[in-house]
Design a protein around this motif. Structure first.
Motif, short mmCIF file in Angstrom:
data_model
loop_
_atom_site.label_atom_id
_atom_site.label_comp_id
_atom_site.label_asym_id
_atom_site.label_seq_id
_atom_site.Cartn_x
_atom_site.Cartn_y
_atom_site.Cartn_z
N GLN A 145 -7.78 -5.85 1.75
CA GLN A 145 -8.34 -5.20 2.94
C GLN A 145 -7.30 -5.16 4.07
N ALA A 146 -6.49 -6.21 4.17
CA ALA A 146 -5.43 -6.22 5.18
C ALA A 146 -4.40 -5.13 4.91
N LEU A 147 -4.07 -4.93 3.63
CA LEU A 147 -3.09 -3.90 3.27
C LEU A 147 -3.54 -2.52 3.70
N LYS A 148 -4.83 -2.24 3.59
CA LYS A 148 -5.35 -0.93 3.98
C LYS A 148 -5.06 -0.63 5.44
N GLY A 149 -5.21 -1.65 6.29
CA GLY A 149 -4.91 -1.46 7.70
C GLY A 149 -3.43 -1.45 7.99
N ILE A 150 -2.68 -2.29 7.29
CA ILE A 150 -1.24 -2.43 7.55
C ILE A 150 -0.49 -1.13 7.27
N VAL A 151 -0.80 -0.50 6.13
CA VAL A 151 0.01 0.66 5.72
C VAL A 151 -0.35 1.93 6.47
N TYR A 152 -1.54 2.02 7.03
CA TYR A 152 -1.97 3.31 7.58
C TYR A 152 -2.21 3.29 9.09
N ASP A 153 -3.30 2.64 9.52
CA ASP A 153 -3.64 2.71 10.94
C ASP A 153 -3.08 1.54 11.75
N LYS A 186 -1.49 14.56 5.91
CA LYS A 186 -1.06 13.90 7.14
C LYS A 186 0.05 12.89 6.86
N THR A 187 -0.08 12.20 5.72
CA THR A 187 0.95 11.24 5.34
C THR A 187 2.26 11.93 5.02
N ALA A 188 2.20 12.99 4.20
CA ALA A 188 3.42 13.71 3.81
C ALA A 188 4.07 14.39 5.00
N SER A 189 3.27 14.78 6.00
CA SER A 189 3.84 15.46 7.17
C SER A 189 4.78 14.56 7.96
N LEU A 190 4.61 13.23 7.85
CA LEU A 190 5.53 12.30 8.52
C LEU A 190 6.93 12.42 7.92
N PHE A 191 6.99 12.48 6.60
CA PHE A 191 8.28 12.62 5.92
C PHE A 191 8.91 13.98 6.22
N LEU A 192 8.08 15.03 6.20
CA LEU A 192 8.59 16.38 6.45
C LEU A 192 9.12 16.51 7.87
N ALA A 193 8.41 15.92 8.84
CA ALA A 193 8.86 15.99 10.23
C ALA A 193 10.19 15.27 10.40
N THR A 194 10.36 14.13 9.73
CA THR A 194 11.62 13.39 9.79
C THR A 194 12.75 14.23 9.21
N CYS A 195 12.49 14.86 8.08
CA CYS A 195 13.50 15.71 7.43
C CYS A 195 13.88 16.87 8.35
N ASN A 196 12.89 17.49 8.96
CA ASN A 196 13.14 18.63 9.87
C ASN A 196 13.96 18.20 11.08
N LEU A 197 13.62 17.02 11.64
CA LEU A 197 14.34 16.54 12.82
C LEU A 197 15.80 16.25 12.50
N ILE A 225 6.24 6.74 16.01
CA ILE A 225 5.46 7.63 15.15
C ILE A 225 3.99 7.22 15.13
N HIS A 226 3.74 5.93 14.99
CA HIS A 226 2.37 5.44 14.86
C HIS A 226 1.52 5.75 16.08
N CYS A 227 2.11 5.72 17.25
CA CYS A 227 1.33 5.90 18.49
C CYS A 227 0.83 7.34 18.66
N ILE A 228 1.35 8.29 17.90
CA ILE A 228 0.95 9.69 18.07
C ILE A 228 -0.50 9.89 17.62
N ASP A 229 -0.80 9.54 16.38
CA ASP A 229 -2.16 9.68 15.85
C ASP A 229 -2.70 8.37 15.28
N ARG A 230 -2.05 7.26 15.62
CA ARG A 230 -2.42 5.94 15.12
C ARG A 230 -2.43 5.91 13.59
N LEU A 231 -1.41 6.46 13.00
CA LEU A 231 -1.28 6.36 11.55
C LEU A 231 0.19 6.32 11.16
#
Length: 727
Positions: free
Chosen positions: A366-374, A494-505, A289-295
């Motif tokens: 500051q590390a958490l900001k990078g860890i959770v998103y990008d 963009k964040t919520a779309s990850l959950f929605l895509a998983t649900c759809n799949l 998932i992360h490699c698609i848009d780096r998030l």
């Protein structure tokens, strides 16, 4: 005669020396320097050893090699050492420190064997190997010389099994889009999940911790004979050893549907169970998932003490790892330890507990900001000198828990996560308690475990790699159509779309059944985004600035008319970048808020509200991005009333007259209202939108009602007379 008997005497002395060193457990065969023992001549391996390197092993009664017998240059043999090394594994790596050998040691005077893992460099010379052997009991290279060790090393070098050590457990894809067969497996501590000839299966490691995938050997040391049960496991292996696949009897297995239903029912408050189920599935495919848009993202379970927020996080992690292992405490865990956790597991969740805005270190935040998103880790220089840069790797998805929402750094972390409120439960019913206990029993691998559910989820990796990108974009487009796109809402969509895509799949591409539909979850996601946008708007730097302004109006530090004004103009002339000007019409009845930002900021910076030391330029920049922003006004006339104290009789001194008697002037101080004004640049905001966003009313003065003087209440006729001061 002496010369004739010399070779015979040498052989006799050699025989006596060898026999003298025999222990009770030695193999009972008389040593004869003229010929090889039968166990050597009958063993092809030992014969190869003797012909190539000039030695063979001495064996004990159990036919185990326990030391070396070397052929001398002239005649006879020399017994070397009281141990024997059997080459097992060559753990290959380009890094010299990570390039290692695994050896089995059988000892002459002890029955139990030893296993050692040493650096390949330790085999270089007799002196370096003895530095390793000295650490062991009853392992001595007696009578051994450099030439003996060279031959031992030479023979062993041709009999190691080459393998690669798995250093990051979980998914082995270094690139989430890669379909290289070498990397298409999921590493547990005790084996690997992979697909062979189209059939998914689990293959356990052998006694040495080696397993084969795609004709290549991999070394998983946590369950190797070298470490298992030896008491020599490092903390790293102790943690890794919890990521275990357990074969569960068919009659005890919990199905995916049963697990998802329990999660949904047990954590039903605020639909937290739905978010938890989908995120647990997403964790297994973070790399893809992360490699698609780096998030990517993370759920943030926020609630008071004993609300059960940590239990939700542990339930998500229990799909992968035993719930009994400790979770990471953000307040007492070190930055280095957190960084190690992020790179130890790939696509296996890590729980970060006890978040708070005040005590957590800035470096960790500051590390958490990078860890959770990008997924960006800390950059640092490799080595003391040189220009090579390396990044701390971030492979693991995280789940964060805390008692307060992350508001630091202008809500930078909150805009990257999904905030799930967990209120303290009240009056749990017996049915709810039973459901909770059932779920916890299933999660515990000592009782049942969820390995079979994870097995079914891991089978979906090809589907995620093929369909997730399209489904994610579709969900994002649907959210854009359903919600206004402003402020932080785009990142949250963009964040919520990850959950929605998983649900759809899961709903449309698999046979698995979720306890909720995509349509239902879409409404939940929209409401979550609205809730979080409102939460951010009320706690960001601008919200703090306006809250402080509201308080400072009441304390008279800021005054209407002088520092700000609220008016209903027909149009405004705003200044554009580059000096151009443009007239903007104002709809009839709409009020405009004019802010002298520099005046207000001076008071704000002195107040206790300014905790993050926001600069004036930051406030102005945030204002320009605010939905209520109209534009920059080059000059506007601000007017206000200022109360001053003056003498009632003026400022003259006492003046003497012709009679010599001073004329007294009334110098009693009285208050007087003076009208003042100033031309100043300012920022114009739509006051109606401003009030809707922040729920703050900055207007204090009330419009006075006109009244007709009543003679009955004005016996001295003062009604309507001018006054010095209005109270």
């Amino acid at each position: 005669m002496t010369e004739i008997l010399k070779p015979y005497l040498a052989k006799r002395k050699s025989r006596m020396a060898i026999n003298a060193q025999r222990s009770d457990d030695d193999f009972e065969e008389e040593y004869n320097p003229e010929e090889l023992p039968s166990y050597v001549s009958e063993n092809p391996e030992y014969m190869e050893m003797f012909h190539q390197c000039g030695y063979y092993p001495k064996i004990n009664k159990d036919h185990e090699p326990v030391c070396y017998i070397f052929k001398n240059d002239k005649s006879g043999h020399t017994l070397v050492g009281d141990f024997y090394l059997t080459p097992l594994l060559h753990i290959y790596s380009d890094d010299k420190e990570a390039n290692k050998r695994v050896l089995k040691i059988t000892r002459r005077y002890y029955k139990n064997p030893l296993y050692i893992e040493i650096s390949s460099k330790a085999l270089l010379k007799k002196a370096t190997i003895e530095e390793e052997l000295i650490m062991l009991e009853a392992v001595n290279f007696t009578n051994g010389e450099e030439k003996h060790w060279t031959k031992i090393r030479e023979y062993m070098s041709r009999h190691f099994v080459t393998c690669t050590e798995v250093t990051t457990y979980g998914n082995q894809q270094e690139d989430g889009l890669s379909r290289r067969e070498d990397n298409m497996f999921f590493a547990f501590a005790n084996g690997i999940f992979h697909t062979i000839d189209g059939v998914p299966r689990f293959d356990p490691v052998n006694e040495l911790g080696v397993v084969t995938h795609n004709k290549k050997n991999y070394y998983l040391p946590a369950f190797s004979t070298i470490y298992a049960g030896s008491g020599r496991q490092s903390d790293k292996y102790e943690l890794i050893s919890q990521l275990v696949y357990k074969e569960i009897p068919l009659e005890k297995r919990c199905t995916f549907e049963r697990w998802a239903s329990l999660m949904n029912d047990v954590y039903k408050i605020n639909d937290n169970g739905k978010w938890a189920v989908l995120f647990a599935i997403m964790c297994a495919f973070r790399s893809n998932i992360h490699c698609i848009d780096r998030l990517f993202t993370a759920p943030f379970f926020m609630g008071p003490m004993s609300s059960g927020k940590t239990q939700i996080a542990i339930s998500i992690r229990s799909l992968f790892i035993s719930p009994k292992i400790p979770i990471f405490n953000l307040n007492i865990g070190t930055d280095a330890a957190m960084s190690t956790l992020m790179s130890t597991f790939r696509d296996v969740p890590v729980v970060l507990d006890e978040y708070n805005n005040k005590d957590i270190s800035d470096q960790k935040f500051q590390a958490l900001k990078g860890i959770v998103y990008d997924g960006d880790g800390r950059q640092k220089r490799k080595g003391v000198s040189g220009k090579e840069i390396e990044n701390d790797k971030v492979y693991a998805p995280v789940i964060i828990c805390g008692q307060e929402t992350p508001q630091r750094d202008d809500n930078a972390l909150m805009s990257r996560i999904i905030v799930c409120e967990v209120p303290k439960p009240k009056n749990r019913t017996p049915e709810e308690v039973e459901l909770f206990n059932t779920l916890k029993e299933i999660e515990d691998p000592a009782k049942i475990g969820l390995s079979n559910v994870l097995f079914d989820i891991l089978k979906l990796r090809p589907l995620f790699m093929e369909h997730f990108r399209v489904l994610k974009q579709k969900a994002y487009d649907e959210l854009k159509s359903a919600l206004p796109n402003a402020g932080e809402i785009d990142r949250l969509m963009k964040t919520a779309s990850l959950f929605l895509a998983t649900c759809n799949l899961i709903e449309n591409y698999t046979d698995m059944k979720l306890p909720f539909s995509y349509k239902d979850f879409f409404k939940i996601a929209c409401n979550k985004i609205k809730f979080q946008v409102e939460l951010i708007s009320k706690t960001d730097k601008l919200a703090t600035f306006f809250k402080a302004m509201d308080v400072m109006i009441d304390s008279k530090a800021i005054r209407e008319g002088r520092d700000f004004a609220i008016d209903t103009p027909d149009k405004l002339t705003i200044k554009l970048p580059g000096g151009d000007k443009r007239e903007v019409p104002v709809p009839a009845g709409n009020r405009v808020l004019f802010l002298r930002v520099s005046n207000i900021y001076t008071q704000f910076a002195r107040s206790s509200y300014s905790q993050e030391e926001s600069t004036q330029s930051t406030i102005e920049q945030n204002l320009r991005s605010n939905p209520s922003y109209i534009g920059f006004i080059h000059a506007r006339r601000f007017t206000w009333n200022e109360v001053v104290e003056v003498p009632r009789g003026g400022f003259e001194e006492d003046i003497p007259n012709e009679t010599g008697v001073d004329i007294k002037i009334d110098n009693n101080m009285v208050r007087k209202v003076e009208k003042q004004g100033a031309n100043s640049s300012c920022i114009a905001l739509n006051y109606e939108i401003f009030r809707e966003l922040y729920g703050i009313d900055l207007k204090r003065s009330l419009t006075k009602e006109s009244t007709t003087p009543n003679p009955d209440n004005d016996p001295i006729g003062m009604a309507g007379a001018p006054q010095d001061i209005e109270f």
